[in-house]
Every structure is written in structure tokens, then in C-alpha cells.
Enzyme design. Structure first.
Site, short mmCIF file in Angstrom:
data_model
loop_
_atom_site.label_atom_id
_atom_site.label_comp_id
_atom_site.label_asym_id
_atom_site.label_seq_id
_atom_site.Cartn_x
_atom_site.Cartn_y
_atom_site.Cartn_z
N CYS A 112 0.72 -1.30 -0.12
CA CYS A 112 -0.08 -0.07 -0.09
C CYS A 112 1.01 1.25 -0.12
O CYS A 112 0.20 2.40 -0.42
CB CYS A 112 -1.09 0.06 1.37
N HIS A 250 -3.00 7.23 4.37
CA HIS A 250 -3.39 5.81 3.55
C HIS A 250 -4.83 5.61 4.04
O HIS A 250 -5.11 5.66 5.31
CB HIS A 250 -2.76 4.67 3.82
N ASN A 280 -10.13 0.30 0.70
CA ASN A 280 -8.84 0.27 0.72
C ASN A 280 -8.17 -0.12 -0.52
O ASN A 280 -8.36 -1.29 -1.09
CB ASN A 280 -7.94 -0.56 1.79
N1 ACO Z 1 -18.56 -8.95 9.31
C1 ACO Z 1 -19.02 -9.39 10.44
N2 ACO Z 1 -18.05 -10.28 11.29
C2 ACO Z 1 -16.75 -9.94 10.71
C3 ACO Z 1 -16.52 -9.56 9.69
C4 ACO Z 1 -17.40 -9.14 8.84
N3 ACO Z 1 -16.98 -8.44 7.52
N4 ACO Z 1 -15.15 -9.66 9.48
C5 ACO Z 1 -14.67 -10.10 10.86
N5 ACO Z 1 -15.86 -10.43 11.54
C6 ACO Z 1 -15.67 -11.02 12.84
C7 ACO Z 1 -14.74 -12.15 13.12
O1 ACO Z 1 -14.89 -13.39 12.54
C8 ACO Z 1 -14.37 -12.07 14.56
O2 ACO Z 1 -15.40 -12.77 15.39
P1 ACO Z 1 -15.04 -13.42 16.56
O3 ACO Z 1 -14.85 -12.65 17.58
O4 ACO Z 1 -16.41 -14.34 16.60
O5 ACO Z 1 -13.87 -14.40 16.18
C9 ACO Z 1 -14.79 -10.39 14.84
O6 ACO Z 1 -15.62 -9.85 13.97
C10 ACO Z 1 -13.65 -9.53 15.10
O7 ACO Z 1 -13.98 -8.43 15.74
P2 ACO Z 1 -13.01 -7.51 16.30
O8 ACO Z 1 -11.76 -8.13 16.65
O9 ACO Z 1 -13.60 -6.62 17.10
O10 ACO Z 1 -12.87 -6.63 14.96
P3 ACO Z 1 -11.62 -5.47 14.64
O11 ACO Z 1 -12.46 -4.34 15.63
O12 ACO Z 1 -10.31 -5.70 14.97
O13 ACO Z 1 -11.97 -4.99 13.27
C11 ACO Z 1 -10.72 -5.01 11.24
C12 ACO Z 1 -11.41 -5.89 12.31
C13 ACO Z 1 -11.69 -4.10 10.57
C14 ACO Z 1 -10.14 -5.97 10.36
C15 ACO Z 1 -9.79 -4.21 12.09
O14 ACO Z 1 -8.63 -5.00 12.79
C16 ACO Z 1 -8.64 -3.45 11.05
O15 ACO Z 1 -8.90 -2.80 10.23
N6 ACO Z 1 -7.27 -3.87 11.14
C17 ACO Z 1 -6.61 -3.41 10.16
C18 ACO Z 1 -6.81 -4.03 8.57
C19 ACO Z 1 -6.21 -3.16 7.55
O16 ACO Z 1 -5.95 -1.95 7.79
N7 ACO Z 1 -5.78 -3.83 6.80
C20 ACO Z 1 -5.15 -3.24 5.66
C21 ACO Z 1 -4.15 -3.85 5.51
S1 ACO Z 1 -3.63 -4.04 3.80
C22 ACO Z 1 -2.87 -2.66 3.70
O17 ACO Z 1 -3.45 -1.62 3.87
C23 ACO Z 1 -1.46 -2.67 3.77
#
Ligand code: ACO
Length: 363
Positions: A112, A250, A280
Site C-alpha cells: 500500500c 492511507h 482500501n
Molecule cells: N462482518 C461481520 N463480522 C466480521 C467481519 C465482517 N465483515 N469480519 C470479521 N468479523 C468477525 C470476526 O470473525 C471476529 O469474530 P469472533 O470474535 O467471533 O472471532 C470478529 O468479527 C472480530 O471483531 P473485532 O476483533 O472486534 O474486529 P476489529 O475491531 O479488530 O476489526 C478489522 C477488524 C476491521 C479488520 C480491523 O482489525 C482492522 O481494520 N485492521 C486493520 C486492517 C487493515 O487496515 N488492513 C489493511 C492492510 S492492507 C494494507 O493496507 C497494507
């Protein structure tokens, strides 16, 4: 006398097909409420064309904006991690399309952050007198590499492209300070299995992906890397957050952006966001954001613009740009993508169908 690398052109290309949270909720066990509250994302774009076509439209728009004919371009830096071609590279294809015969042409992949690492490379070459101008692209086509059955990642990403033109200038403007880094020890927190030659050599269909993705650890490291890089870039110019007219970070997750802005001491009123509309787009997010910020009149002549980013690797950086006098394009172009007859959901279904029917590589 010092030479600087002014940003004289900017252009973007977003494919028209919109994939909403409601569309995703019809395909996966997810909801608009979950996606919006966790990420801020409401919709994203899905490409009906190749990445090369999107990059071409963005590049032509940036060249028209700078009134620089394609044949005069001396360097193309094509930032992407979703290569359609590796040999020959993407940059050589763009060179052919814009008619920049003979210019230097390279691809650059830091996930990214690729556009911003590319901005550093091109600015250095201009400042060192290697070239007089450059076209720097951030373009991604994530949709073919997405695992559309995995709600953890399928809701986060979109396709798009944008470009800037840099030109040698005696004025002290353009990229004036940056900090680049990488948390290599954490590189396994984001790995796309099935995207890379190593997988193909093990008999796996290229593009048939599964995402290894530790969202919470990425979140923490992204905030840390972007905050530290922002502080370092500002310190290099003896500036503080108060001097930054606009941050264009970003766009991976609205909560990450808010956390970085808070740590950096920049109020959200001075932070540009469009993650709500595009998700993203990896290396395309910062140049698309920069383009839209200028188009919306949020970048004033002489403004300091801070661009922090992170990406797989886990690379991170922050770039401090001083904008020049001009905030309007010198010219425009009619070039556009062909119309799209299909919905985003239909496009995704096509991607999924292609992945289950491997065809042998063309001779
Ligand atoms: N819909 C519903 N539930 C979901 C979804 C979804 N789309 N995705 C995950 N869940 C569930 C998981 O299965 C998990 O369930 P569980 O607790 O029963 O196991 C739960 O939601 C996870 O919830 P949280 O831990 O509260 O999620 P969090 O607040 O950490 O948000 C997220 C997850 C959005 C991925 C966050 O961690 C995040 O944005 N991280 C950074 C990711 C990122 O920026 N990636 C880009 C990298 S690539 C790049 O730019 C280089």
C-alpha cells in the site's frame, strides 16, 4: 542552485461499478452496521477493465493537468502490488500507451505504500539531475486476488488508480521530507497465499488466494508506523502538526486514520478521508485522496500536506509535500474507461467463476 521536484499534474481513475455493504451482506455473513462501525467503509469500486487501462486513464489526466505531452516523460514509476504483468513490467506498458518512447520505466512494490515510495524515488532522481520529470502511479486491481468467501478481508478493499506528474523546479516545493521504514519481523501478519511465483511452482493456480490477515496486529503496527514516520518527517523540516494544512493518509480504515491523527495532534477537520466511498485501494489510496483534496479546494497554494501510509511487509512511511502555486489543472482530456454494462456483484461472480476453471498458460 538546488533543484526540486514540483507536483504539476494529478489525475485519478475510479472504475464505475459500486459494491455496497448491502451487496456484500447478500454474499457473506456480514452487515452494513458491522462494516461501517469497524472500518467506516460504505462502498468500494470493482474494475470491469484491466489495471493497465485504469492507470492509463489516470496518467493521461495527470499529464493533461500538467500540460506535459506523454512523449516528453522521462521516467515512469508504477507503484502496485497487483501486477498483471511482471515481465514485461507494468511501467513499460504504460510507456507504450502514453507514447513516452525511450523513457526510464520501473515497477515498485511495497504494497500500500508503493505510490509514496515511488514518489521518493522519482523525486530523488529529479533532484539529482538524472531526469527532468516523472510520472508516478499508484494503481491496484485487488478484486481478482480477493477471496470473496472470506468476510475478514472481502469487505475492506477496492480497485482504482491515480497518478502525479513531477517536474524539476527551482522553487522549494514538492516532496521536501519523508521517513520510510518497514517492520520486516512482522511480515507474516499480512500474506496473500496464491499471489506470487512461489505458489504457482507448487501447483497452485495463480490468483486462487487465501488471505493470512491479523487485523488487530496490523491495526496496532499501522498506527505506530504512521505516527512515528509523521513525527520524523515533520522534525526533518523543523515543523509541527500545527503547520500541516492537510493530512492525506492511507485509507485502510477510518479508525486507524483517527488514531494516527490523534497521536499526531492533527484535528480530523484537517484530515482528508474518502475510505467511506472507495475502501482500501492499496497504493492508489493516497494519490486518489490527494487528487480529490485538490479538486475539492482543500489544498491551498503553498500548503504543507502530510501523507502517512502503511502496507504489507509491513512497510510504513510519511511524506511531507509543499504544494506549489497552482491548484487548478492546465488542461483536461476526454479519455475515459469504456462503459460498464455489469453490476459489481456480477463482476465478482465472474472473477469467482474464472478461479474454478483454470486454463493453461498461453504458448
Ligand atoms: N462482518 C461481520 N463480522 C466480521 C467481519 C465482517 N465483515 N469480519 C470479521 N468479523 C468477525 C470476526 O470473525 C471476529 O469474530 P469472533 O470474535 O467471533 O472471532 C470478529 O468479527 C472480530 O471483531 P473485532 O476483533 O472486534 O474486529 P476489529 O475491531 O479488530 O476489526 C478489522 C477488524 C476491521 C479488520 C480491523 O482489525 C482492522 O481494520 N485492521 C486493520 C486492517 C487493515 O487496515 N488492513 C489493511 C492492510 S492492507 C494494507 O493496507 C497494507
Amino acid at each position: 542552485m538546488s533543484t526540486y521536484a514540483a507536483i504539476t499534474g494529478w489525475g485519478k481513475c475510479l472504475p464505475p461499478a459500486v459494491l455496497s455493504n448491502q451487496d456484500l451482506a447478500g454474499m457473506l455473513d456480514t452487515s452494513d452496521e458491522w462494516i461501517t462501525s469497524r472500518t467506516g467503509i460504505r462502498e468500494r469500486r470493482i474494475a470491469h477493465v484491466t489495471m493497465a487501462e485504469m492507470a492509463h486513464v489516470a496518467a493521461e489526466r495527470a499529464l493533461a493537468c500538467a500540460a506535459l505531452p506523454g512523449r516528453d516523460v522521462e521516467l515512469i514509476v508504477f507503484g502496485t502490488c497487483s501486477f498483471e504483468d511482471q515481465v514485461p513490467n507494468m511501467a513499460s506498458g504504460l510507456q507504450q500507451r502514453i507514447g513516452a518512447a525511450g523513457c526510464a520505466a520501473m515497477d515498485l512494490n511495497t504494497a500500500c505504500t508503493s505510490f509514496l515510495y515511488g514518489l521518493s524515488a522519482a523525486t530523488s532522481m529529479i533532484r539529482n539531475g538524472v531526469v527532468k520529470n516523472a510520472l508516478v502511479i499508484g494503481a491496484e486491481i485487488i478484486s481478482p486476488y480477493m477471496d470473496w468467501t472470506d468476510r475478514n478481508v472481502a469487505v475492506l478493499f477496492g480497485d482504482g488508480a491515480a497518478a502525479v506528474v513531477l517536474q524539476a523546479s527551482a522553487n522549494e516545493e514538492g516532496l521536501l521530507a519523508e521517513k520510510l521504514g518497514c517492520f520486516g519481523e512482522a511480515r507474516e501478519i499480512l500474506r496473500i497465499h496464491g499471489m506470487g511465483g512461489a505458489y504457482a511452482n507448487r501447483g497452485q493456480l495463480y490468483g486462487l488466494t487465501s488471505w493470512q490477515f491479523d487485523g488487530q496486529e496490523i491495526f496496532k503496527r499501522a498506527v505506530l508506523g504512521m505516527s512515528e514516520a509523521s513525527a520524523a518527517a515533520l522534525a526533518r523540516r523543523g515543523l509541527t502538526a500545527a503547520d500541516v494544512q492537510l493530512a492525506v493518509p492511507h485509507q485502510a480504515n477510518l479508525r486507524i486514520i483517527e488514531a494516527v491523527a490523534k497521536r499526531a495532534g492533527i484535528p480530523m477537520a484537517r484530515v482528508f478521508t474518502n475510505v467511506q466511498r472507495y475502501g482500501n485501494m492499496s497504493s492508489a489510496t493516497v494519490p486518489v485522496g490527494l487528487c480529490e483534496a485538490v479538486e475539492e479546494g482543500r489544498v491551498e497554494p503553498g500548503a504543507w500536506v502530510l501523507m502517512p501510509a502503511f502496507g504489507g511487509g509491513l512497510t510504513w512511511c510519511a511524506h511531507l509535500v509543499r504544494w506549489g502555486d497552482r491548484v487548478t489543472p492546465l488542461g483536461t482530456t476526454d479519455i475515459d474507461l469504456p462503459p460498464c454494462e455489469r453490476s459489481a456483484v456480477e463482476l465478482i461472480r465472474e472473477v469467482a467463476a474464472r478461479k474454478t476453471t483454470p486454463a493453461p498458460a498461453r504458448a
